[in-house]
Structure formats: C-alpha cells, structure tokens
Design a protein around this motif. Sequence first.
Motif, mmCIF file in Angstrom:
data_model
loop_
_atom_site.group_PDB
_atom_site.id
_atom_site.type_symbol
_atom_site.label_atom_id
_atom_site.label_comp_id
_atom_site.label_asym_id
_atom_site.label_seq_id
_atom_site.Cartn_x
_atom_site.Cartn_y
_atom_site.Cartn_z
ATOM 1 N N UNK A 1 0.829 -1.206 0.000
ATOM 2 C CA UNK A 1 0.000 0.000 0.000
ATOM 3 C C UNK A 1 0.867 1.260 0.000
ATOM 4 N N UNK A 2 2.102 1.116 0.436
ATOM 5 C CA UNK A 2 3.007 2.251 0.565
ATOM 6 C C UNK A 2 4.018 1.966 1.649
ATOM 7 N N UNK A 3 4.702 2.996 2.103
ATOM 8 C CA UNK A 3 5.636 2.897 3.221
ATOM 9 C C UNK A 3 5.551 4.168 4.049
ATOM 10 N N UNK A 4 5.451 3.988 5.364
ATOM 11 C CA UNK A 4 5.555 5.153 6.237
ATOM 12 C C UNK A 4 7.017 5.576 6.280
ATOM 13 N N UNK A 5 7.286 6.868 6.091
ATOM 14 C CA UNK A 5 8.670 7.328 6.118
ATOM 15 C C UNK A 5 8.870 8.390 7.186
ATOM 16 N N UNK A 6 10.039 8.336 7.787
ATOM 17 C CA UNK A 6 10.468 9.333 8.766
ATOM 18 C C UNK A 6 11.857 9.793 8.342
ATOM 19 N N UNK A 7 12.014 11.076 8.164
ATOM 20 C CA UNK A 7 13.298 11.617 7.698
ATOM 21 C C UNK A 7 14.039 12.239 8.875
ATOM 22 N N UNK A 8 15.333 11.933 8.954
ATOM 23 C CA UNK A 8 16.165 12.408 10.058
ATOM 24 C C UNK A 8 17.419 13.092 9.509
ATOM 25 N N UNK A 9 17.845 14.131 10.201
ATOM 26 C CA UNK A 9 19.047 14.880 9.815
ATOM 27 C C UNK A 9 20.059 14.811 10.942
ATOM 28 N N UNK A 10 21.329 14.696 10.569
ATOM 29 C CA UNK A 10 22.429 14.648 11.525
ATOM 30 C C UNK A 10 23.332 15.840 11.257
#
Length: 298
Positions: free
Chosen positions: A178-187
């Motif tokens: 159906x899709x993918x839940x995404x979480x974006x992180x920055x370092x």
Amino acid sequence: MPAGFTPVKVVRCELMASIEDAEGRWSGVTEATLTGDLAPLLAALSEPDDEKWLGPCTADMELVPPLWLVDATGAAIHAHYPRDGCAKTKPAARDALAGLTVRETTAMKQTLVEPRAALDSGCRAEWTAPFDEERLLSISSTDSFPGIGGKSPVPSTPPTSTPPTKTPPTSTLPTDLDGMRWCRYAVEPDPSGAPESSGTAAMTGAITLRTGQFVAGGTLDPATAQLVAGVAAFEPVPRSCDATATMFLVLVPIHGGHELEMTFTAELDGCELLSRDGSGTRPLPDDVRELLTAQTAL
C-alpha cells in the motif's frame, strides 16, 4: 526548620509527568499542593536518619518525589525525608503524606520530547542509524572490496524494482504494498577537528554512528514503496564505505492497511546504502535515492 517558620501546606513534585499539547509531547513535573493537619508530617520529618545498616538491603530503586514546606507568605524550604539504615525513606513520612488532602495540581512543561509533527506521522523524535555487524569486517579489510575514495561498491547491474531471481524466503515482501511510512532524520556534521558530540558513538577505524533528529514524516506511494522493496530484496553486499550519512530515512512497509514488522533505513547521502532491520547493506540506486529525496523533501 528555621525558627519562626510555620508551614501551612506542602508541595510534592512528581517528576515523571508527560504533557501533550499542540506543540507535541513534553516531559514535565506535576506540582501537587497538599493541605490538612501537618503535625504528623512535621513530626515524621523531624526524625533523624538511622545509622547505616551493614546487613542486606533490598535492591529496588526508590523514587522519592521532592517535597517542599510552604508558609503563609509563600516562602518555602526543601524537606528531607528521614532515611533508614538502607537509605530508604522511613514509612512515617509517607504515611503522614497519605493522610493529607490534594487541593490542586499543576502540570509544568520542561523539555519537548516529541514534536507534534513526529507524533502525527508516527515517527520518533530521534533515531540512530542501525549498526551493521558486517560493517566491521568489511571496513577492516578494504583491500578485499572495490570501495574507493569513501564510495560504496556499485554492482555491475544496479538493482531495480524487478524482483531478484534468487532471494532468501525471509526477505520476501508482498508485491502489492500500500506504501511505506517514512520518517526523515538529519544529523548535524561535527566541525572539522572537533571532538565527537555526546550523541555520537564511534569505534576508531571501523564505524561511526550518529543520532538523527526528526525532520519530517509521511507515506510513500505504492509505486515508490515497491521500488524500495525491490532494492531490499537483493542479497546484501559487503560494505567498504565508512562515510556517515547526514540525512537518512526510516521506512516501514504497509500492506493490507497494516504496517509490517520490518524497518528499512535508506541513506540519502554518505554511503547511499539501504539496510533492512539493521543488518545487511545494499547500494541504493541513484534513481531510487533521488526519488526518495524528492518525495520526502520539505
């Protein structure tokens, strides 16, 4: 107690409060004001500490909420709970507090633990890129693998969305995500020559891990999710790159309206690799990486 100080109420601070508002979830303190007959409490608090007991003591950790005595002018003193020989609070003070009446409670915010955007997207406020056990072996013997100049080895035929011909059963994913839940992180990269930050765990010459802070979250469309699944289905390759990603995605596949129990980590820079459940790395093709970067940009 100071001479002439007459308390009329006590304030107990519960330190484990969690407060949620429009900004997100905060750690906090709940201030409880108690009133009533303070004589039993004052008598219990006036007891001396017992001598240290050299015998066995229970191993449980006692959480003792700070307690303040407040007079009619608002002046306050920090009360000490008398301790027994095992450094645990004596029961008399606790029993006396139980006999008082809670008149009011006030919740006070301290630190924003999870921003509202992270809560709404189902993401954590921060995430540490997973440690790949194979990475130590690959980096310690760079002559064995074709990585040059800090870049990851690129297969002669880059992975595409086409399922591989030979894949272990445990890596099989549905072909109709159906899709993918995404979480974006920055370092934030460390300044040149500066010591590693407190959020960094390093093993000299082998691996550097940094914790990323939440940037944004959302859901990938089914076609893009299937592209990522196609890359993840390829056999892992030895990692010969030790560059640290400063931007990465945490991806959770969705099938049949439910999230699957697996997590992918896609590096948008650094070595530009994809890992599954913290083990095994695969080169992330440029077209897939660019698509992910564009779809998860602010």
